[in-house]
Write an enzyme that holds these catalytic residues in place. Sequence first.
Site, mmCIF file in Angstrom:
data_model
loop_
_atom_site.group_PDB
_atom_site.id
_atom_site.type_symbol
_atom_site.label_atom_id
_atom_site.label_comp_id
_atom_site.label_asym_id
_atom_site.label_seq_id
_atom_site.Cartn_x
_atom_site.Cartn_y
_atom_site.Cartn_z
ATOM 1 N N ALA A 23 0.905 -1.198 -0.195
ATOM 2 C CA ALA A 23 0.133 -0.009 -0.092
ATOM 3 C C ALA A 23 0.815 1.382 0.115
ATOM 4 O O ALA A 23 0.259 2.245 -0.517
ATOM 5 C CB ALA A 23 -0.829 -0.052 1.182
ATOM 6 N N THR A 27 0.482 5.551 -1.470
ATOM 7 C CA THR A 27 0.143 6.906 -0.660
ATOM 8 C C THR A 27 0.308 8.134 -1.556
ATOM 9 O O THR A 27 -0.347 9.104 -0.919
ATOM 10 C CB THR A 27 0.973 6.812 0.455
ATOM 11 O OG1 THR A 27 2.404 6.611 0.267
ATOM 12 C CG2 THR A 27 0.708 5.550 1.634
ATOM 13 N N PHE A 34 -2.630 1.127 5.140
ATOM 14 C CA PHE A 34 -3.140 0.608 6.497
ATOM 15 C C PHE A 34 -2.388 1.049 7.721
ATOM 16 O O PHE A 34 -2.977 1.456 8.740
ATOM 17 C CB PHE A 34 -3.216 -1.026 6.531
ATOM 18 C CG PHE A 34 -4.488 -1.452 5.670
ATOM 19 C CD1 PHE A 34 -5.299 -0.707 5.321
ATOM 20 C CD2 PHE A 34 -4.559 -2.862 5.517
ATOM 21 C CE1 PHE A 34 -6.553 -1.213 4.847
ATOM 22 C CE2 PHE A 34 -5.664 -3.471 5.003
ATOM 23 C CZ PHE A 34 -6.607 -2.723 4.421
ATOM 24 N N GLN A 101 0.209 -6.284 -3.697
ATOM 25 C CA GLN A 101 -0.646 -6.368 -2.670
ATOM 26 C C GLN A 101 -1.983 -5.556 -2.944
ATOM 27 O O GLN A 101 -2.992 -5.710 -2.199
ATOM 28 C CB GLN A 101 -0.150 -6.374 -1.244
ATOM 29 C CG GLN A 101 0.900 -7.424 -0.979
ATOM 30 C CD GLN A 101 1.517 -7.162 0.458
ATOM 31 O OE1 GLN A 101 0.957 -7.545 1.524
ATOM 32 N NE2 GLN A 101 2.619 -6.104 0.410
ATOM 33 N N ILE A 103 -5.000 -3.070 -4.664
ATOM 34 C CA ILE A 103 -6.015 -3.693 -5.561
ATOM 35 C C ILE A 103 -6.517 -2.490 -6.355
ATOM 36 O O ILE A 103 -7.469 -2.661 -6.856
ATOM 37 C CB ILE A 103 -7.112 -3.840 -4.334
ATOM 38 C CG1 ILE A 103 -7.701 -2.660 -3.456
ATOM 39 C CG2 ILE A 103 -7.117 -5.210 -3.542
ATOM 40 C CD1 ILE A 103 -8.878 -2.706 -2.978
ATOM 41 N N HIS A 119 -3.946 -9.913 -3.911
ATOM 42 C CA HIS A 119 -5.056 -9.693 -3.098
ATOM 43 C C HIS A 119 -6.276 -9.370 -3.894
ATOM 44 O O HIS A 119 -7.022 -8.593 -3.263
ATOM 45 C CB HIS A 119 -4.613 -8.651 -2.223
ATOM 46 C CG HIS A 119 -3.614 -9.104 -0.835
ATOM 47 N ND1 HIS A 119 -3.347 -8.259 0.016
ATOM 48 C CD2 HIS A 119 -3.211 -10.431 -0.789
ATOM 49 C CE1 HIS A 119 -2.197 -9.239 0.920
ATOM 50 N NE2 HIS A 119 -2.472 -10.168 0.378
ATOM 51 N N CYS A 127 -21.456 -11.929 -8.206
ATOM 52 C CA CYS A 127 -22.504 -12.580 -7.629
ATOM 53 C C CYS A 127 -22.077 -13.951 -6.919
ATOM 54 O O CYS A 127 -21.449 -14.758 -7.588
ATOM 55 C CB CYS A 127 -23.707 -12.838 -8.694
ATOM 56 S SG CYS A 127 -25.177 -13.608 -7.792
ATOM 57 N N SER A 191 5.823 -1.923 1.841
ATOM 58 C CA SER A 191 4.958 -2.806 2.579
ATOM 59 C C SER A 191 5.424 -3.094 4.046
ATOM 60 O O SER A 191 6.541 -3.028 3.970
ATOM 61 C CB SER A 191 5.043 -4.207 1.856
ATOM 62 O OG SER A 191 4.224 -5.194 2.506
HETATM 63 P P1 NAD Z 1 0.687 -1.578 4.996
HETATM 64 O O1 NAD Z 1 -0.151 -0.549 5.387
HETATM 65 O O2 NAD Z 1 0.744 -2.615 6.130
HETATM 66 O O3 NAD Z 1 2.156 -0.907 5.179
HETATM 67 C C1 NAD Z 1 2.709 0.093 4.240
HETATM 68 C C2 NAD Z 1 3.953 0.642 4.448
HETATM 69 O O4 NAD Z 1 4.465 1.420 3.648
HETATM 70 C C3 NAD Z 1 4.173 1.089 5.780
HETATM 71 O O5 NAD Z 1 5.318 0.393 6.707
HETATM 72 C C4 NAD Z 1 4.664 2.685 5.548
HETATM 73 O O6 NAD Z 1 5.659 3.183 6.494
HETATM 74 C C5 NAD Z 1 5.008 2.493 4.070
HETATM 75 N N1 NAD Z 1 5.110 3.742 3.348
HETATM 76 C C6 NAD Z 1 3.778 4.366 3.082
HETATM 77 N N2 NAD Z 1 4.094 5.277 2.286
HETATM 78 C C7 NAD Z 1 5.289 5.117 1.890
HETATM 79 C C8 NAD Z 1 6.181 6.126 0.860
HETATM 80 N N3 NAD Z 1 5.476 6.875 0.248
HETATM 81 N N4 NAD Z 1 7.316 5.620 0.793
HETATM 82 C C9 NAD Z 1 8.113 4.624 1.603
HETATM 83 N N5 NAD Z 1 7.271 3.938 2.338
HETATM 84 C C10 NAD Z 1 5.941 4.027 2.514
HETATM 85 O O7 NAD Z 1 0.350 -1.995 3.722
HETATM 86 P P2 NAD Z 1 0.807 -3.386 3.119
HETATM 87 O O8 NAD Z 1 2.078 -4.041 3.541
HETATM 88 O O9 NAD Z 1 0.703 -3.324 1.573
HETATM 89 O O10 NAD Z 1 -0.490 -4.463 3.602
HETATM 90 C C11 NAD Z 1 -1.534 -4.096 4.002
HETATM 91 C C12 NAD Z 1 -2.592 -4.609 3.112
HETATM 92 O O11 NAD Z 1 -3.531 -3.364 2.663
HETATM 93 C C13 NAD Z 1 -2.326 -5.117 1.859
HETATM 94 O O12 NAD Z 1 -3.155 -6.285 1.678
HETATM 95 C C14 NAD Z 1 -3.169 -4.244 0.891
HETATM 96 O O13 NAD Z 1 -3.778 -5.271 -0.140
HETATM 97 C C15 NAD Z 1 -4.019 -3.481 1.262
HETATM 98 N N6 NAD Z 1 -4.276 -2.155 0.975
HETATM 99 C C16 NAD Z 1 -3.995 -1.944 -0.302
HETATM 100 C C17 NAD Z 1 -4.069 -0.541 -0.705
HETATM 101 C C18 NAD Z 1 -4.163 -0.177 -2.236
HETATM 102 O O14 NAD Z 1 -4.541 -1.076 -3.122
HETATM 103 N N7 NAD Z 1 -3.442 1.135 -2.436
HETATM 104 C C19 NAD Z 1 -4.416 0.382 0.339
HETATM 105 C C20 NAD Z 1 -4.398 0.065 1.840
HETATM 106 C C21 NAD Z 1 -4.330 -1.219 1.903
#
Ligand code: NAD
Length: 250
Positions: A23, A27, A34, A101, A103, A119, A127, A191
């Site tokens: 994720a 950002t 998350f 991961q 979506i 994911h 459905c 991640s």
């Molecule tokens: P996570 O939220 O657990 O971890 C994200 C990590 O990214 C954090 O450790 C954070 O410090 C780091 N981070 C955030 N912005 C950053 C940047 N600009 N540069 C460097 N590091 C940065 O996310 P995860 O590990 O992907 O796991 C959570 C679950 O959340 C996954 O299953 C995913 O499917 C889902 N998710 C997906 C989305 C999306 O599709 N964009 C959004 C939110 C959650």
Amino acid sequence: MTHAEQIAGLLLSSRHVIILTGAGISTDSGIPDFRSPETGLWQQYDPIEVLSVDALYNRSDVFFNVGFKILTTSFKAEPNKSHELISEFQKAGLVQGIVTQNIDSLHQKAGSTHVMEVHGHLRTCHCMRCHKTFPTEEVEKKVNAGEIPPKCSCGGILRPDVILFGDSMPSVLNEAISECRHSDLVIVLGSSLTVAPVCQLPLLAKRMVIINREVTPFDSASILAWHGGITDALTEIRDCLKKLSPQLDL
Ligand code: NAD
């Protein structure tokens, strides 16, 4: 040698490189992750409460009014510079596949191919009774009009094609396992590496590099853990690649 120089050297010397994204790469496109302190969705909701199979079946008001609405916030998002740089690296032959991961489909929107969405994705819903597929925008309209849970004409409940907490993993995970096993480098971007089984994939590769703002439980298993922003890191890496290999189309 700087982190960027080391990673550029690894990209040039590796035979099969896989990028694993979480994720954090999205950002900068305005989609909250998350677990980031203060801005992560976990600060407001427990995703397991609102994005689980249990919520879908037993608390559909919470699932569709809160969880589904969190998911659909990513609809209008556009790829950021990190998605674009990964796509450039891939087109230059430096990256062979992307395991994500996320979506949000932003890698594909940035032009990347061979994206393994472990994911699931938000493009469609289906459905649960007759398995007919619907664009998620159509289902979102039903939810916004108060149809909760949203239903198919056969009476079955419509659910997004994302992997919820409690779902089994999709078959593309097997492809991701095989790709990581055959790679000599996996680069993890954004991640927290806390969601299994995906967090274990980089261990299958010969070498792992992590770029993430926060420390992860797998930092000590990596050959390099760079704690910083992804866009700045990838931009520096691209600049080093250009210096080391001016013939690359970057
Ligand atoms: P996570 O939220 O657990 O971890 C994200 C990590 O990214 C954090 O450790 C954070 O410090 C780091 N981070 C955030 N912005 C950053 C940047 N600009 N540069 C460097 N590091 C940065 O996310 P995860 O590990 O992907 O796991 C959570 C679950 O959340 C996954 O299953 C995913 O499917 C889902 N998710 C997906 C989305 C999306 O599709 N964009 C959004 C939110 C959650």
